[in-house]
Design a protein around this motif. Structure first.
Motif, mmCIF file in Angstrom:
data_model
loop_
_atom_site.group_PDB
_atom_site.id
_atom_site.type_symbol
_atom_site.label_atom_id
_atom_site.label_comp_id
_atom_site.label_asym_id
_atom_site.label_seq_id
_atom_site.Cartn_x
_atom_site.Cartn_y
_atom_site.Cartn_z
ATOM 1 N N LEU A 180 54.234 36.457 63.442
ATOM 2 C CA LEU A 180 52.802 36.359 63.204
ATOM 3 C C LEU A 180 52.524 35.418 62.034
ATOM 4 C CD1 LEU A 180 50.015 37.603 63.975
ATOM 5 C CD2 LEU A 180 50.443 39.340 62.232
ATOM 6 N N ASP A 181 52.009 34.252 62.349
ATOM 7 C CA ASP A 181 51.563 33.355 61.274
ATOM 8 C C ASP A 181 50.156 33.756 60.879
ATOM 9 O OD1 ASP A 181 53.940 32.105 61.436
ATOM 10 O OD2 ASP A 181 53.207 30.274 62.384
ATOM 11 N N ILE A 182 49.934 33.945 59.592
ATOM 12 C CA ILE A 182 48.654 34.472 59.122
ATOM 13 C C ILE A 182 47.934 33.392 58.324
ATOM 14 C CG2 ILE A 182 47.552 36.260 57.706
ATOM 15 C CD1 ILE A 182 50.201 37.903 58.174
ATOM 16 N N GLU A 183 46.654 33.231 58.608
ATOM 17 C CA GLU A 183 45.877 32.242 57.867
ATOM 18 C C GLU A 183 44.875 32.955 56.972
ATOM 19 O OE1 GLU A 183 44.277 29.405 60.614
ATOM 20 O OE2 GLU A 183 46.256 29.031 61.500
ATOM 21 N N LEU A 184 44.780 32.492 55.749
ATOM 22 C CA LEU A 184 43.840 33.094 54.791
ATOM 23 C C LEU A 184 42.753 32.087 54.427
ATOM 24 C CD1 LEU A 184 46.192 34.905 52.206
ATOM 25 C CD2 LEU A 184 45.013 35.879 54.176
ATOM 26 N N LYS A 185 41.547 32.637 54.254
ATOM 27 C CA LYS A 185 40.431 31.787 53.830
ATOM 28 C C LYS A 185 40.424 31.694 52.307
ATOM 29 C CE LYS A 185 37.007 32.628 57.409
ATOM 30 N NZ LYS A 185 35.749 33.292 57.719
ATOM 31 N N THR A 186 40.163 30.499 51.805
ATOM 32 C CA THR A 186 40.070 30.384 50.350
ATOM 33 C C THR A 186 38.797 31.050 49.869
ATOM 34 O OG1 THR A 186 38.855 28.323 50.399
ATOM 35 C CG2 THR A 186 41.251 28.164 50.345
ATOM 36 N N PHE A 187 38.780 31.445 48.635
ATOM 37 C CA PHE A 187 37.610 32.080 48.053
ATOM 38 C C PHE A 187 36.416 31.130 48.100
ATOM 39 C CE2 PHE A 187 35.133 33.219 44.164
ATOM 40 C CZ PHE A 187 34.650 34.404 44.646
ATOM 41 N N GLU A 188 36.711 29.851 47.899
ATOM 42 C CA GLU A 188 35.668 28.826 47.938
ATOM 43 C C GLU A 188 34.942 28.874 49.276
ATOM 44 O OE1 GLU A 188 35.977 24.108 47.573
ATOM 45 O OE2 GLU A 188 37.340 25.219 46.283
ATOM 46 N N GLU A 205 47.089 28.613 54.390
ATOM 47 C CA GLU A 205 45.666 28.497 54.071
ATOM 48 C C GLU A 205 44.952 28.060 55.345
ATOM 49 O OE1 GLU A 205 44.466 26.615 50.190
ATOM 50 O OE2 GLU A 205 43.592 25.197 51.604
ATOM 51 N N GLU A 206 43.802 28.663 55.594
ATOM 52 C CA GLU A 206 43.155 28.459 56.892
ATOM 53 C C GLU A 206 42.788 26.990 57.162
ATOM 54 O OE1 GLU A 206 39.881 31.121 58.979
ATOM 55 O OE2 GLU A 206 38.983 29.504 57.808
ATOM 56 N N GLN A 207 42.173 26.352 56.172
ATOM 57 C CA GLN A 207 41.658 25.012 56.425
ATOM 58 C C GLN A 207 42.742 23.952 56.497
ATOM 59 O OE1 GLN A 207 38.778 25.067 53.181
ATOM 60 N NE2 GLN A 207 37.386 24.049 54.598
ATOM 61 N N SER A 208 43.729 24.075 55.625
ATOM 62 C CA SER A 208 44.687 22.977 55.500
ATOM 63 C C SER A 208 46.039 23.270 56.141
ATOM 64 C CB SER A 208 44.915 22.695 54.013
ATOM 65 O OG SER A 208 45.503 23.830 53.401
ATOM 66 N N LEU A 209 46.265 24.528 56.509
ATOM 67 C CA LEU A 209 47.557 25.012 57.010
ATOM 68 C C LEU A 209 48.670 24.846 55.972
ATOM 69 C CD1 LEU A 209 47.532 23.892 60.751
ATOM 70 C CD2 LEU A 209 46.725 26.015 59.734
ATOM 71 N N GLU A 210 48.258 24.771 54.715
ATOM 72 C CA GLU A 210 49.208 24.715 53.599
ATOM 73 C C GLU A 210 49.887 26.079 53.491
ATOM 74 O OE1 GLU A 210 50.724 22.526 50.453
ATOM 75 O OE2 GLU A 210 48.793 21.853 51.256
ATOM 76 N N THR A 211 51.212 26.111 53.440
ATOM 77 C CA THR A 211 51.894 27.404 53.323
ATOM 78 C C THR A 211 51.657 27.999 51.934
ATOM 79 O OG1 THR A 211 53.900 26.284 52.647
ATOM 80 C CG2 THR A 211 53.729 26.877 54.970
ATOM 81 N N ALA A 231 55.015 50.442 52.085
ATOM 82 C CA ALA A 231 55.980 49.343 52.194
ATOM 83 C C ALA A 231 55.270 48.027 51.934
ATOM 84 C CB ALA A 231 56.600 49.338 53.587
ATOM 85 N N SER A 232 56.002 47.106 51.374
ATOM 86 C CA SER A 232 55.380 45.808 51.103
ATOM 87 C C SER A 232 56.431 44.711 51.059
ATOM 88 C CB SER A 232 54.626 45.846 49.771
ATOM 89 O OG SER A 232 55.532 46.047 48.711
ATOM 90 N N ALA A 233 55.945 43.495 51.188
ATOM 91 C CA ALA A 233 56.812 42.313 51.051
ATOM 92 C C ALA A 233 55.929 41.192 50.529
ATOM 93 C CB ALA A 233 57.412 41.941 52.399
ATOM 94 N N SER A 234 56.554 40.125 50.091
ATOM 95 C CA SER A 234 55.742 38.979 49.689
ATOM 96 C C SER A 234 56.341 37.702 50.240
ATOM 97 C CB SER A 234 55.596 38.922 48.173
ATOM 98 O OG SER A 234 56.858 38.773 47.594
ATOM 99 N N SER A 235 55.486 36.728 50.431
ATOM 100 C CA SER A 235 55.960 35.473 51.020
ATOM 101 C C SER A 235 56.785 34.712 49.985
ATOM 102 C CB SER A 235 54.785 34.621 51.496
ATOM 103 O OG SER A 235 53.935 34.310 50.416
ATOM 104 N N ASN A 236 57.797 34.007 50.482
ATOM 105 C CA ASN A 236 58.660 33.276 49.548
ATOM 106 C C ASN A 236 58.033 31.920 49.192
ATOM 107 O OD1 ASN A 236 59.210 31.532 51.641
ATOM 108 N ND2 ASN A 236 61.292 32.259 51.986
ATOM 109 N N GLU A 237 58.789 31.124 48.486
ATOM 110 C CA GLU A 237 58.284 29.845 47.974
ATOM 111 C C GLU A 237 57.782 28.937 49.096
ATOM 112 O OE1 GLU A 237 61.236 28.208 45.413
ATOM 113 O OE2 GLU A 237 60.122 26.328 45.173
ATOM 114 N N TYR A 238 58.276 29.171 50.303
ATOM 115 C CA TYR A 238 57.905 28.312 51.433
ATOM 116 C C TYR A 238 56.894 28.992 52.349
ATOM 117 C CZ TYR A 238 62.103 26.442 49.505
ATOM 118 O OH TYR A 238 63.027 25.955 48.611
ATOM 119 N N GLY A 239 56.353 30.126 51.918
ATOM 120 C CA GLY A 239 55.318 30.817 52.688
ATOM 121 C C GLY A 239 55.858 31.775 53.725
ATOM 122 N N PHE A 240 57.184 31.892 53.840
ATOM 123 C CA PHE A 240 57.773 32.766 54.852
ATOM 124 C C PHE A 240 57.780 34.216 54.359
ATOM 125 C CE2 PHE A 240 61.465 35.026 56.591
ATOM 126 C CZ PHE A 240 61.241 34.876 57.954
#
Lengths: 289, 782
Positions: free
Chosen positions: B93-101, B31-37, B50-59
């Protein structure tokens, strides 16, 4: 002020109680039968009880223990042994249907059928077979002193032995019988307990004992009786050999006795077709002390 | 294990040999603001399908085959969708996402907020529950509750009015694997089930799995509720606090070392006991309270290693104390969980990730009475306990865009003390100390592969081998798991799954309402493990334009060896002295049987937009059968419900105002009611066997669970008013529970109306617990 919150919660709960609009049918047109027949008893007795009707207004003393208005006294009660049958008359003195064994004897090994019909009620029917009496030998009686909350008293230890008939289900019950000056015999079931060192298969309280673990073998049993009543005229044991209906009915009675809100309600046992209750048979062997 | 290694190596080799012209992008999604995985984020390359999804730890790790740069979409519910162009070379590549808020505040993009498509996922019978939605919903007493939100999903029943008990597809509450940061939580309820132990402020994600279980889960029959705690903000110090009618809570989080390490602590406590204190007489104290405490710290050791330490501690306590001139009396009843998890994440390379966890979990229940006078002292203590130590290690390997392989091992040492008592009386100089203790070792090893053999086909196959050693028994049981998805056309797929599960520990309960007195006991040589198999099939449809998703699933579940008390047996009437004398254990008081259930579930869900929510419908049947209960006849389970409907709506009128509504309808629970009431035949004078006085009348119960309670329905409304202050955002949260004050039956009783109406008649009464209950909570967030 101490009970302020208790009162608030109680009022809250009462306020949240409502009578259900759709009341279930209590099936009160059935008859509750209670009958335990025995060759050694002087009478064949059958008690018939009326089931309560939901939403019906009864007289205020209807449930009191001294009142017997719930007994059905206008029923036709017929007992038969396959070859002969007899109608049991109602005795208002005893509040049940009874007939002396001289008129209709109960015999060990025979199967009996009870048929009951009453105005406004469903007719019902039940059957039972009388087990053979089994002789139990008292091998020893010990007297021991025990301490109960600081008070010393006597207790008796009764050592019994009997031969279990093989290849059939057998159920036993031991009753202490004291003849008081009253009309009926007084039995306190809870005083009869087993010694775990000897009783290997099951507990032996008033639910009775089944022969699952000693089928066809000689069985030794030790029972300790506390608080022996000295005021009784005579004292003894009735060693009963009961049928399965008897055992299962009293299993249910014992479970129902606790009336514990945290337990699943025990399912009632009945062998009465179209009715409730039990029609069962047993034989007894008296042991006089 | 030795046989599995060559097999895994073969898979690895065959994939590697064919992996030419490939490149891998991997890293963490935060998460962009908090760096929470962030777990469960989808990374999709549409051009290469092709697709993948992050695991429980954000990897995450996505291997692609292309000589040109490609565009990948990063999609997650509640976050702004991102698009990145990636060069054709191995990239971290570490990716940061903005919350909808945040997006809303910046008024940057509208309508870009997206979510994972249910039709594109292999997993079925799985629901992610956004924590933010849990916080938006109206709840009893204003207490936001994860488990009560889960109850609103199809296939999940609640036990009774107000309860947070969860019954999934006909399974009991002990058949849910409830895990918080890998640790099993044995008792998930406060105050006899009215509130759950999970404090939403500390949670990052909540996932419910009802069937088609992945092989990495095991040990329970009916569901997995996997909750992850937040890591804590790595950038800045933040917090949340709330004052409600029932409890107050606070959560604080912040960096310990900026961008590297952070902490989170949260606490909650009720205060009814403190409020009634002034009303109690002098010398007396008493009341009830519960509290929770969550804490988590994490540290990034380098690019490849992270360490997390998290824990939960909660207690419920009833207490009464009185003090006289020469006497002192104390009684208390308390229970609670404690869990702790130490985790180490290690990234071996762009394709291989490992997590190793050391886990502790404890639940205990205690009753204590102490009576002290100048002459003597009497004390009685009864307790039961279950305590676990677990070690687990999980690997996830992403060899190509077509495969994600997971394998791992877990071993748990259980210690049970189902019944323990200590007694001391100095007056009679008697004492006793009786403890029943059991130990059991439960282990599991698994391998699973999410495989995409064709753009339209997605498979998740795996096997788990569970092992159990206790009480002289040793069991190995295979548990095959399989889930598949076939994309019939765009946004529309068919799914099917099959899973076998084993459960080696049982909860003895005869109330079914989740009392803390329910006992956890192990499988023994006499009580065999429970086993379930569940098959499910259904359709998933995404409505892209409307941003809605529809799932329809049918299931059949079969459970063997479920445990229940024998008729009439209960925790409360077991005579422990008698048991000891007769050498009887709890095993003599229980019996085993079977259960089967089937049904249909429909879920229409809208996660994004100003208006969000869902509509759920369940049609189901649940039966049970025990040879020694109900005379061996089958019967409906207490929580069998033919119809269950949930309608949930959340409307964000503006950034300052949120409205929400929940309407639920359900067929009534099954209960055991007398079908006849008879005067006591104890009045049979003359009979040797009749005189047992148990009252003037007795109830005759002719069958277990023979009556369906009246239907349950209720409407709850919620309003939230947010306002930005200089240093914080405040929210007034108003909830109205049971708006039209429907008196839903909590239990039914036949009652004599003599004291109520003066008439001597029997009628069936219902008792309800909660009429309309408004509540208000004040929250701040900074």
């Amino acid at each position: 002020m101490k009970y302020f919150w208790v009162v608030v919660v109680a009022l809250g709960l009462l306020n949240c109680q409502r009578k259900l609009k759709d009341q279930p049918d209590l099936q009160s047109d059935r008859i509750f039968v209670s009958s335990f027949i025995c060759p050694q008893d002087p009478y064949v007795e059958v008690t018939l009880l009326e089931l309560l009707e939901g939403n019906k207004v009864y007289p205020n003393n209807y449930y009191s223990s001294s009142d017997n208005t719930h007994t059905i006294n206008d029923a036709l009660v017929i007992i038969s042994d396959g070859s002969q049958s007899v109608v049991l008359p109602f005795s208002s003195k005893h509040n049940n249907y009874r007939i002396h064994k001289n008129v209709f004897p109960i015999q060990e090994g025979k199967t009996y059928t009870l048929e009951v019909s009453a105005p406004g009620k469903r007719s019902c029917k039940a059957q039972c077979t009388i087990p053979f009496a089994i002789e139990a030998v008292v091998s020893k009686i010990d007297t021991i002193r025990y301490d109960d909350s600081g008070l010393s008293s006597n207790s008796f230890v009764l050592n019994l032995e009997w031969q279990d008939p093989a290849f059939q289900k057998n159920y036993y019950l031991l009753n202490r019988v004291e003849n008081f000056a009253y009309e009926y015999q007084y039995v306190d079931w809870n005083w009869i307990k087993a010694d775990s060192n000897i009783s290997t298969s099951s507990t032996y309280e008033w639910e009775g004992l089944s022969d699952d673990a000693f089928d066809g073998k000689k069985y030794k049993f030790k029972s300790e009786i506390k608080n022996f009543f000295s005021s009784s005229n005579s004292i003894g044991y009735a060693f009963c050999h009961t049928d399965e209906h008897f055992k299962r009915y009293f299993d249910w009675k014992k479970l129902n006795y606790y009336d514990n809100p945290f337990q699943q309600p025990p399912i009632v046992y009945t062998n009465v077709e179209n009715g409730l209750g039990v029609f069962s048979g047993y034989s007894k062997f008296y042991i006089k002390l | 294990m030795k046989k599995l290694l060559p097999f895994c190596f073969f898979i690895y080799l065959s994939i590697e040999l064919t992996a030419q012209h490939r490149f891998t992008i991997s890293g963490y999604i935060k998460e962009e603001q908090s760096l929470e995985t962030l777990p469960g984020v989808n990374i999709v390359c549409r051009s290469l399908q092709a697709s993948a999804s992050s695991n429980e730890y954000g990897f995450y790790s996505l291997t692609l085959q292309s000589s040109d740069s490609v565009v990948v979409d990063i999609v997650m519910y509640g976050y702004e969708k991102r698009q990145l162009r990636v060069a054709p070379k191995d990239t971290t590549l570490d990716i940061e996402l903005k919350t909808f808020e945040k997006v809303m505040k910046e008024v940057v993009v509208k309508g870009k907020k997206e979510e994972t498509k249910v039709s594109e996922s292999a997993q079925m019978s799985t629901i992610d529950i956004p924590v933010s939605q849990i916080k938006d919903l109206p709840m009893l007493g204003g207490e936001k509750d994860v488990l009560k939100t889960i109850q609103l999903m199809p296939g999940v029943q609640k036990g009774s009015e107000g309860s947070s008990g969860v019954y999934v597809r006909g399974g009991g509450p002990d058949q849910n694997l409830i895990i918080l940061d890998d640790a099993v939580v044995y008792n998930s309820q406060h105050l006899f089930g009215f509130f759950s132990v999970f404090n939403g402020d500390a949670l990052k994600s909540v996932e419910l799995i009802k069937g088609g279980f992945p092989a990495h889960y095991g040990g329970r029959l009916s569901s997995v509720i996997n909750m992850t705690m937040k890591d804590g903000n790595k950038e800045a110090f933040h917090g949340e606090a709330g004052i409600g009618l029932i409890s107050s809570r606070i959560m604080l989080e912040g960096p310990i070392v900026k961008k590297k390490s952070s902490f989170l602590v949260s606490a909650r406590r009720t205060y009814a006991d403190l409020l009634i204190q002034p009303f109690l007489p002098k010398g007396q104290k008493g009341g009830y309270y519960f509290y929770d405490f969550n804490a988590k710290v994490n540290y990034q050791l380098g690019e490849k290693d992270k360490i997390y330490l998290s824990g939960y501690f909660g207690r419920d306590k009833f207490y009464a104390k009185s003090k006289g001139e020469s006497s002192r009396y104390e009684a208390n009843l308390f229970w609670g969980n404690a869990t702790s998890t130490l985790r180490w994440n290690h990234v071996y390379n762009k394709k291989l990730f490992q997590n190793t966890s050391l886990i502790f979990s404890n639940f205990n229940f205690n009753i204590g009475v102490k009576d002290k006078t100048s002459e003597a002292e009497y004390s009685l203590k009864y307790y039961s306990l279950i305590r676990d130590f677990s070690l687990k290690s999980d690997f996830s390997y992403h060899p190509s865009a077509k495969h994600t392989i997971k394998l791992g091992v877990i071993s748990t040492l259980h210690t049970f003390k189902p019944q323990a008592s200590e007694f001391k009386d100095t007056y009679t100089e008697t004492s006793s100390n009786d403890v029943q203790r059991y130990a059991a070792l439960e282990s599991g090893i698994y391998v699973e592969d999410v495989y995409k053999p064709h753009p339209r086909v997605l498979l998740n196959g795996g096997i788990r081998l569970s092992a159990y050693h206790a009480d002289g028994i040793q069991q190995w049981r295979p548990e095959p798991r399989f889930t598949s998805s076939y994309l019939i056309k765009e946004n529309f797929s068919f799914k099917a799954s099959y899973a076998v599960m084993n459960q080696y520990i049982h909860l003895l309960s005869n109330t079914g309402i989740g009392l803390p007195t329910d006992l956890w006991v192990p499988a023994t040589s006499r009580i065999v493990p429970e086993r379930s198999s569940i098959v499910a099939a259904g359709f998933a449809k995404d409505f892209e334009k409307q941003k809605m998703a529809l799932t329809v699933e049918g299931y059949y579940k079969d459970i063997k060896n479920i445990v229940t008390y024998k008729e009439g047996a209960t925790f409360f009437n077991i005579d422990f002295d008698d048991l000891e004398k007769r050498n009887i254990s709890w095993e003599d008081n229980v019996t085993q049987g079977k259960s089967w259930s089937y049904g249909l579930e429909v879920l229409l869900q809208k996660k994004v937009g100003k208006f969000s929510g869902w509509a759920g419908y369940t049609l189901s049947w649940t039966y049970q059968q025990f040879d020694s209960v109900n005379f061996g006849r089958k019967f409906f389970a207490r929580y069998d419900r033919r119809h269950d409907i949930s309608l949930v709506g959340i409307y964000h009128i503006s950034p300052r105002t949120t409205l929400s509504a929940v309407w639920v309808f359900g067929s009534g629970n099954m209960v055991t009611l007398p079908t006849a009431i008879a005067p006591n035949p104890g009045q049979i004078y003359g009979s040797e066997f009749g005189y047992i006085d148990i009252g003037y009348y007795q109830s005759a119960y002719e069958a277990r669970n023979n009556y369906r309670m009246p239907a349950y329905h209720r409407l709850d409304l919620g309003m939230q008013f947010h306002k930005e202050k200089k240093r914080y955002t405040r929210t007034w949260d108003i909830s109205i529970y049971n708006v039209y004050s429907r008196l839903n039956a909590f239990f039914l009783t036949w009652e004599n109306e003599q004291y109520r109406t003066g008439k001597n008649q029997f009628s069936l009464y219902k008792t309800a617990l909660f009429p309309i209950i408004p509540s208000i909570t004040y929250n701040i967030k900074f």
